[in-house]
Design a protein around this motif. Structure first.
Motif, PDB file in Angstrom:
ATOM      1  N   ASN A  25      -1.904  -5.281   0.842  1.00  0.00           N
ATOM      2  CA  ASN A  25      -0.768  -5.597   1.713  1.00  0.00           C
ATOM      3  C   ASN A  25      -1.247  -6.628   2.711  1.00  0.00           C
ATOM      4  O   ASN A  25      -2.290  -6.449   3.330  1.00  0.00           O
ATOM      5  CB  ASN A  25      -0.281  -4.334   2.438  1.00  0.00           C
ATOM      6  N   GLN A  64       3.635  -7.861   3.142  1.00  0.00           N
ATOM      7  CA  GLN A  64       4.008  -8.197   1.766  1.00  0.00           C
ATOM      8  C   GLN A  64       2.867  -7.785   0.848  1.00  0.00           C
ATOM      9  O   GLN A  64       1.698  -8.028   1.150  1.00  0.00           O
ATOM     10  CB  GLN A  64       4.253  -9.705   1.639  1.00  0.00           C
ATOM     11  N   SER A  89       2.845 -12.186  -5.261  1.00  0.00           N
ATOM     12  CA  SER A  89       3.624 -11.105  -4.657  1.00  0.00           C
ATOM     13  C   SER A  89       4.777 -10.760  -5.587  1.00  0.00           C
ATOM     14  O   SER A  89       5.140 -11.559  -6.458  1.00  0.00           O
ATOM     15  CB  SER A  89       4.171 -11.549  -3.295  1.00  0.00           C
TER      16      SER A  89
END
Length: 144
Positions: free
Chosen positions: A54, A62, A83
């Protein structure tokens, strides 16, 4: 595309610095973009190791699914990934031996269809700021 790079001379043994950088359990201590792992990272990393990290930028978190694409102790560690929103990225930690220590360069980029114009510049600036802070933290940890 948002590109960023920070370089600093550090008065630390290159292997000691690389050991800190390659230890994913310590990323929370120094890597300012790191917002934890979405899944436990492997105990030992190497080329093709996968990490679900993360990342914190602009006050948001994200997930990035990363693969280690270069693992050359004590000189280079490169991670590439994407992502769920389709943003691709790459981070490289490159260490060069210097008299009295080493020089560390952290560089990378984010790319994707939404990263154009002003948003790209804002992300570049945020990444640059956080990497400068990361360098300062690494200096502290390596000196201890």
């Amino acid at each position: 595309m948002a590109k960023f790079e920070v370089t600093n001379a550090l008065e630390v043994n290159p292997m000691r610095l690389y050991t800190i950088i390659a230890d994913t359990s310590r990323w929370g201590d120094w890597f300012q973009l790191h917002g934890g792992f979405a899944e436990d990272p492997p105990e030992h990393i190497g080329v093709n190791s996968m990490l679900a990290q993360n990342i914190r930028m602009l006050g948001m978190t994200q997930r990035l699914d990363l693969t280690i694409t270069a693992f050359k102790p004590p000189m280079e560690l490169t991670l590439s990934g994407r992502s769920p929103a389709g943003i691709t990225c790459e981070f490289t930690f490159a260490i060069e031996r210097r008299p009295g220590g080493c020089q560390l360069t952290i560089s990378g980029d984010f790319a994707g269809p939404v990263l154009t114009g002003q948003l790209s510049q804002v992300i570049e600036n945020d990444a640059q700021t956080q990497l400068v802070k990361s360098m300062a933290k690494l200096r502290e940890i390596a000196a201890a």
